[in-house]
Design a protein around this motif. Structure first.
Motif, mmCIF file in Angstrom:
data_model
loop_
_atom_site.group_PDB
_atom_site.id
_atom_site.type_symbol
_atom_site.label_atom_id
_atom_site.label_comp_id
_atom_site.label_asym_id
_atom_site.label_seq_id
_atom_site.Cartn_x
_atom_site.Cartn_y
_atom_site.Cartn_z
ATOM 1 N N ASP A 1 24.745 35.974 45.828
ATOM 2 C CA ASP A 1 23.316 36.259 45.696
ATOM 3 C C ASP A 1 22.808 35.660 44.387
ATOM 4 O OD1 ASP A 1 20.773 37.661 45.080
ATOM 5 O OD2 ASP A 1 21.259 38.817 46.871
ATOM 6 N N PRO A 2 21.838 34.760 44.445
ATOM 7 C CA PRO A 2 21.379 34.086 43.215
ATOM 8 C C PRO A 2 20.707 35.011 42.220
ATOM 9 C CG PRO A 2 19.948 33.564 45.088
ATOM 10 C CD PRO A 2 21.127 34.288 45.646
ATOM 11 N N ARG A 3 20.328 36.222 42.647
ATOM 12 C CA ARG A 3 19.676 37.160 41.734
ATOM 13 C C ARG A 3 20.676 37.890 40.848
ATOM 14 N NH1 ARG A 3 16.771 40.705 46.146
ATOM 15 N NH2 ARG A 3 18.883 40.461 46.986
ATOM 16 N N VAL A 4 21.951 37.758 41.161
ATOM 17 C CA VAL A 4 22.996 38.532 40.472
ATOM 18 C C VAL A 4 23.828 37.621 39.588
ATOM 19 C CG1 VAL A 4 25.036 39.973 40.768
ATOM 20 C CG2 VAL A 4 23.094 40.219 42.342
ATOM 21 N N GLU A 5 23.976 38.023 38.341
ATOM 22 C CA GLU A 5 24.900 37.371 37.409
ATOM 23 C C GLU A 5 26.017 38.367 37.127
ATOM 24 O OE1 GLU A 5 25.046 35.888 32.748
ATOM 25 O OE2 GLU A 5 23.109 36.064 33.771
ATOM 26 N N MET A 6 27.229 38.077 37.590
ATOM 27 C CA MET A 6 28.324 39.040 37.548
ATOM 28 C C MET A 6 29.414 38.598 36.593
ATOM 29 S SD MET A 6 30.420 40.665 40.770
ATOM 30 C CE MET A 6 30.862 39.037 41.398
ATOM 31 N N ASP A 7 29.838 39.540 35.737
ATOM 32 C CA ASP A 7 30.961 39.309 34.825
ATOM 33 C C ASP A 7 32.073 40.295 35.160
ATOM 34 O OD1 ASP A 7 29.590 37.332 33.435
ATOM 35 O OD2 ASP A 7 28.718 38.764 32.039
ATOM 36 N N ILE A 8 33.276 39.795 35.363
ATOM 37 C CA ILE A 8 34.434 40.653 35.604
ATOM 38 C C ILE A 8 35.210 40.755 34.300
ATOM 39 C CG2 ILE A 8 36.544 40.964 36.930
ATOM 40 C CD1 ILE A 8 35.233 39.394 39.197
ATOM 41 N N ARG A 9 35.196 41.945 33.696
ATOM 42 C CA ARG A 9 35.834 42.162 32.389
ATOM 43 C C ARG A 9 36.764 43.370 32.521
ATOM 44 N NH1 ARG A 9 32.804 39.997 28.157
ATOM 45 N NH2 ARG A 9 34.638 40.565 26.916
ATOM 46 N N LEU A 10 37.998 43.119 32.866
ATOM 47 C CA LEU A 10 38.953 44.201 33.095
ATOM 48 C C LEU A 10 39.715 44.517 31.817
ATOM 49 C CD1 LEU A 10 40.432 42.987 36.521
ATOM 50 C CD2 LEU A 10 38.347 44.299 36.085
ATOM 51 N N GLY A 11 40.124 45.773 31.695
ATOM 52 C CA GLY A 11 40.989 46.180 30.594
ATOM 53 C C GLY A 11 40.323 46.235 29.239
ATOM 54 N N LEU A 12 39.009 46.364 29.205
ATOM 55 C CA LEU A 12 38.313 46.453 27.918
ATOM 56 C C LEU A 12 38.598 47.789 27.247
ATOM 57 C CD1 LEU A 12 34.763 45.064 28.843
ATOM 58 C CD2 LEU A 12 36.516 43.905 27.481
ATOM 59 N N LYS B 134 22.114 41.487 35.779
ATOM 60 C CA LYS B 134 23.432 41.283 35.188
ATOM 61 C C LYS B 134 24.322 42.478 35.527
ATOM 62 C CE LYS B 134 24.420 39.302 31.441
ATOM 63 N NZ LYS B 134 24.673 38.919 30.040
ATOM 64 N N VAL B 135 25.491 42.183 36.112
ATOM 65 C CA VAL B 135 26.421 43.209 36.568
ATOM 66 C C VAL B 135 27.760 42.989 35.899
ATOM 67 C CG1 VAL B 135 27.580 44.221 38.562
ATOM 68 C CG2 VAL B 135 25.240 43.319 38.801
ATOM 69 N N ILE B 136 28.336 44.061 35.365
ATOM 70 C CA ILE B 136 29.679 43.987 34.794
ATOM 71 C C ILE B 136 30.639 44.806 35.648
ATOM 72 C CG2 ILE B 136 29.248 45.916 33.178
ATOM 73 C CD1 ILE B 136 31.192 44.489 31.225
ATOM 74 N N VAL B 137 31.796 44.235 35.922
ATOM 75 C CA VAL B 137 32.848 44.907 36.685
ATOM 76 C C VAL B 137 33.974 45.210 35.714
ATOM 77 C CG1 VAL B 137 34.421 44.762 38.652
ATOM 78 C CG2 VAL B 137 32.211 43.577 38.733
ATOM 79 N N THR B 138 34.292 46.493 35.517
ATOM 80 C CA THR B 138 35.249 46.873 34.480
ATOM 81 C C THR B 138 36.595 47.353 35.018
ATOM 82 O OG1 THR B 138 34.334 49.110 34.394
ATOM 83 C CG2 THR B 138 33.400 47.488 32.882
ATOM 84 N N ASP B 139 36.695 47.533 36.329
ATOM 85 C CA ASP B 139 37.964 47.940 36.934
ATOM 86 C C ASP B 139 38.277 47.017 38.104
ATOM 87 O OD1 ASP B 139 38.497 50.199 35.266
ATOM 88 O OD2 ASP B 139 36.984 51.326 36.364
ATOM 89 N N GLU B 140 39.537 47.061 38.548
ATOM 90 C CA GLU B 140 39.971 46.208 39.654
ATOM 91 C C GLU B 140 39.234 46.590 40.936
ATOM 92 O OE1 GLU B 140 41.840 42.953 40.642
ATOM 93 O OE2 GLU B 140 42.703 43.938 38.884
ATOM 94 N N VAL B 141 38.475 45.646 41.481
ATOM 95 C CA VAL B 141 37.693 45.867 42.696
ATOM 96 C C VAL B 141 37.947 44.699 43.636
ATOM 97 C CG1 VAL B 141 35.363 46.144 43.652
ATOM 98 C CG2 VAL B 141 35.927 47.161 41.447
ATOM 99 N N ALA B 142 38.056 44.997 44.929
ATOM 100 C CA ALA B 142 38.396 43.958 45.908
ATOM 101 C C ALA B 142 37.404 42.800 45.871
ATOM 102 C CB ALA B 142 38.432 44.566 47.312
ATOM 103 N N PRO B 143 37.892 41.582 45.733
ATOM 104 C CA PRO B 143 36.995 40.422 45.660
ATOM 105 C C PRO B 143 36.171 40.220 46.921
ATOM 106 C CG PRO B 143 39.301 39.734 45.832
ATOM 107 C CD PRO B 143 39.309 41.195 45.579
#
Length: 539
Positions: A20-31, A2-11
């Protein structure tokens, strides 16, 4: 993972993880900080830029965290020491925005020397003035570059292209690098006293915070021009303001600030200075750089999942990447040797000594040592040990770790020796590589030659006729097949050591039967499958 992205990063970079099926990614900006602390415990990796402060509070709350991935060069918003203590790998992207930062430095310098910002504002207001914006050439000026790393080196090359004489200061680079760049290495003082232009390209740390203040500016030439596109806080901003107001500094160009966005009255006054060209931390803000750093950190997460070496981990010793293919088999050799050595001792080690002899000793072997240390500690302690926290855990346990190197090797072109000491006992084994596969060539003071296998049995006994037959008979009656045997001894009818590779494990009652039948002074079944328990190089 599980990966969380907390800042603006190029898609474009995150796409590597999304597919990648092994990765579950959540993009949560501005927390807000409280919101992030409430959820971070569910994640194993966090991707950030400069907008997220990865401090003790966050690391304490992140119970499952394995990696902090900083999509950029600077890591001053990450508590690397505390992350290391918790076994969390910190990676960055030191090369993705290298070119962007170098080009922005030159853009700032040229904008100041040619009055670009002032002329632009004048013309847009409807004026047509030329004389007030007469500029200066770079050709023939002496430029000082402090920090000759990836960005500083590129800036130096570009200054040379503008026909500047370039002096450089960096205590961590070799004279050869300066020579290759066509610049001269000098001291800080020589930079301050002799340069018309001074540009800085160092990280922000305890050594560089306020590195250029009143004292340093006082040494500089009248009318010097200062550039900071590295990190805010390297220039003392009050000192810079004073020097601009007095004219000691003819002008400056600044992209980075001690507080971003700037809110203090000091920074507002500094930014308002007419002889200061400013930008809001745009050094890495090119489309190419944003994609590059996102790709780089995403690849590091995938490397971790694939148990591959991490190229840009800041708190793991790492090989020169050009040597990785050569050194990878030695990583496996060290892990196998450590697994074997640990099974030969009865108590936790008090001292571990890693020795490297032959051609391998010409290279930095510290990643091998830390990899081996992590492999052993993973068999000793309950917590997960990796190359990040292994040295600290060993220190806390009172384990002494030593490394010795010698370019001389007698029988082999390369040899690794591991010595384990504890409770008054000492175990030594040496290994090498045959066609890339681990081979053990010495146990204690016995010359041996065997490949570690899944199931093995080691015995020490007094050598006399019929002993091998007794061992074979007992194992045969219990349907345990001997795949190979290696015998070592010092003298006839003296103590012998035998290593048996077996097709199956030896039960405890058979071990006792063999002990009694041979009067073994030492007998130990060995299970080498546990070597895979350590993640080794990548954490």
């Amino acid at each position: 993972m599980k990966v969380i992205v907390t800042d603006e990063v190029a898609p474009e970079g995150l796409a590597l993880l999304a597919q990648d099926p092994r990765v579950e990614m959540d993009i949560r900006l501005g927390l807000k900080k409280e919101e992030l602390l409430a959820i971070i415990g569910d994640y194993e990796a966090i991707i950030t830029r400069s907008g997220t402060n990865v401090d003790r509070d966050l690391l304490d709350a992140a119970k499952k965290l394995k990696m902090v991935a900083r999509a950029g060069v600077g890591i001053d918003n990450v508590d690397v020491d505390y992350a290391s203590a918790r076994g969390v790998i910190v990676v960055n992207a030191p090369f993705g925005n290298t070119n962007s930062a170098a080009e922005h430095t030159m853009a700032l310098l040229l904008a100041f020397y040619r009055n670009i910002t002032k002329a632009n504002a004048s013309l847009k207001s409807g004026e047509w003035k030329r004389a007030p914006f007469t500029g200066y050439e770079l050709k023939g000026r002496t430029a000082g570059v402090i920090g000759l790393g990836k960005v500083g080196g590129r800036v130096a090359t570009r200054l040379k292209a503008f026909e500047c004489e370039v002096l450089a200061c960096d205590p961590y680079v070799a004279v050869k690098r300066a020579h290759d760049l066509g610049v001269r290495l000098v001291s800080h003082e020589e930079i301050y006293r002799n340069c018309d232009i001074i540009t800085i390209h160092t990280p922000l740390n305890g050594e560089t915070l306020d590195m250029i203040g009143e004292k340093e500016i006082a040494m500089m030439k009248e009318g010097v021009v200062l550039i900071n596109a590295a990190r805010g806080g390297i220039f003392n901003e009050q000192a810079l303001l004073n020097a601009l107001q007095t004219g000691k500094v003819a002008g400056a160009a600044v992209d980075v600030w001690s507080e971003e966005p700037p809110r203090t009255e000091l920074l507002k006054e500094l930014i308002a200075q007419q002889r200061l060209v400013v930008t809001p931390h745009l050094g890495a803000n090119t489309f190419e750089a944003q994609i590059n750093v996102a790709v780089d950190v995403s690849r590091e997460i995938l490397n971790y999942l694939d148990d591959q070496p991490l190229e840009n981990a800041v708190n793991i010793p790492r090989f020169d990447l050009t040597l990785m293919e050569q050194m990878r088999p030695f990583l496996n050799l060290v892990k196998v040797m450590c697994d074997l050595a640990f099974q030969l001792v009865d108590d936790n080690p008090a001292k571990l000594a890693f020795g490297y002899a032959g051609a391998i000793a010409h290279y930095d072997c510290s990643p091998l040592t830390v990899c081996g240390l992590a492999a052993i500690l993973n068999l000793v302690v309950d917590q997960e040990v990796n190359m990040v926290n292994a040295p600290l855990i060993a220190e806390n346990m009172g384990i002494v770790v030593e490394e010795h190197k010698s370019t001389r090797a007698d029988a082999f072109s390369n040899m690794v020796t591991l010595t384990v000491e504890g409770q008054g006992k000492r175990r030594l084994l040496s290994g090498t590589l045959f066609e890339g596969a681990p081979r053990i060539v010495r146990l204690r003071d016995y010359a041996m030659d065997f490949s570690p296998e899944g199931h093995m049995l080691l015995l020490n006994y007094i050598d006399r006729p019929g002993m091998i037959g007794r061992i074979g008979t007992i194992l045969g009656t219990r349907d345990i097949n001997i795949a190979s045997m290696n015998l070592g001894r010092r003298e006839k009818k003296g103590e012998a050591m035998v290593i048996l590779s077996l097709d199956s494990a030896v039960p405890p009652d058979v071990v006792e039967e063999l002990r009694n039948a041979t009067n073994a002074t030492f007998i130990r079944p060995l299970n080498m499958t546990s070597a895979g328990r350590s993640r080794g190089f990548t954490g």
